[in-house]
Scaffold this motif. Sequence first.
Motif, PDB file in Angstrom:
ATOM      1  N   CYS A 180      23.654 -31.518 -10.936  1.00  0.00           N
ATOM      2  CA  CYS A 180      24.702 -32.518 -10.759  1.00  0.00           C
ATOM      3  C   CYS A 180      26.087 -31.916 -10.963  1.00  0.00           C
ATOM      4  CB  CYS A 180      24.490 -33.685 -11.721  1.00  0.00           C
ATOM      5  SG  CYS A 180      22.915 -34.537 -11.453  1.00  0.00           S
ATOM      6  N   GLN A 199      25.172 -40.569  -7.368  1.00  0.00           N
ATOM      7  CA  GLN A 199      25.463 -39.224  -6.856  1.00  0.00           C
ATOM      8  C   GLN A 199      24.514 -38.192  -7.442  1.00  0.00           C
ATOM      9  OE1 GLN A 199      29.592 -38.619  -7.795  1.00  0.00           O
ATOM     10  NE2 GLN A 199      30.280 -40.290  -6.474  1.00  0.00           N
ATOM     11  N   CYS A 200      24.261 -38.327  -8.740  1.00  0.00           N
ATOM     12  CA  CYS A 200      23.398 -37.371  -9.422  1.00  0.00           C
ATOM     13  C   CYS A 200      21.953 -37.509  -8.959  1.00  0.00           C
ATOM     14  CB  CYS A 200      23.512 -37.584 -10.927  1.00  0.00           C
ATOM     15  SG  CYS A 200      22.962 -36.185 -11.913  1.00  0.00           S
ATOM     16  N   ILE A 241      26.777 -39.898 -17.906  1.00  0.00           N
ATOM     17  CA  ILE A 241      26.485 -40.415 -16.567  1.00  0.00           C
ATOM     18  C   ILE A 241      26.106 -41.889 -16.614  1.00  0.00           C
ATOM     19  CG2 ILE A 241      24.878 -40.220 -14.614  1.00  0.00           C
ATOM     20  CD1 ILE A 241      24.732 -37.214 -15.231  1.00  0.00           C
ATOM     21  N   GLN A 248      28.260 -42.239 -10.623  1.00  0.00           N
ATOM     22  CA  GLN A 248      27.755 -40.926 -11.023  1.00  0.00           C
ATOM     23  C   GLN A 248      26.231 -40.915 -11.060  1.00  0.00           C
ATOM     24  OE1 GLN A 248      29.849 -40.225 -14.737  1.00  0.00           O
ATOM     25  NE2 GLN A 248      31.293 -38.857 -13.732  1.00  0.00           N
TER      26      GLN A 248
END
Length: 242
Positions: free
Chosen positions: A165, A183-184, A174, A180
């Motif tokens: 990440c 996205q991670c 996160i 986040q």
Amino acid sequence: MASHNHFLLIVIIISFFPILNRTILTASSSFNVSVRYPNASIKMRVILDMRRIRQTLQPYRSLLRSRELYREYYNMFKTLWTCCPLQRAFLFDTRNVHQSILDMINCQENIKHNQSRLSTQCLSNLKLFNPTTRDLPKCDGGLLRNIANEYPFVVQLYNYTEQFCVDGLHPNLIFFNISQIIQCERAIRQRLVNNPYAYDIYDTLSNSLLRIYVQNLNNYSDCNSSESSENEEQPTKLMYYY
């Protein structure tokens, strides 16, 4: 008569060639696709899994933004992460509570006495939360409390977030930003797409923590209420400053 039958047989055979050729080409094409794209099915699974995760988390975006306590925790974690990189290990992995307390003291001392050496990002985050001038939160509203009981899984998740990440962020940071998380999740799953076995292991871990995360969001408690104080688990296994 025999020659007529023979002629009909030749015509039938000739007319069959295009059909046979199309069948062979179709089969060959399918075979080539399966050889060239052996992970087509798992790539589709990544798409479907990400759609499920987004749909699960979408209703909580506004909720996270509306709760001041969650913003306070998020700002605190960002400050600790950027200002005290040498102390990250125990500030975010507090199974050794004594070491965590020592590292927090070291972190605060570093911020106080090394202003000129602090990064630009650290100085920016200090405007949002300065651990040297503000008290650390004693209650998290329930967001991380139950995850404390699953802390070995949080450590496992960090093995993924650190490697795959952006900025290698710790899960505790996160968790306070749904963008986040998404996205991670996408980054990790895309990196594991060529290893179905590893993907299954991660998917089990992620689903377990996501379930607990959503449960905690739904079970929010006001930290100033007497009921919240009575229900707060002490000592916690996750963060010593609950």
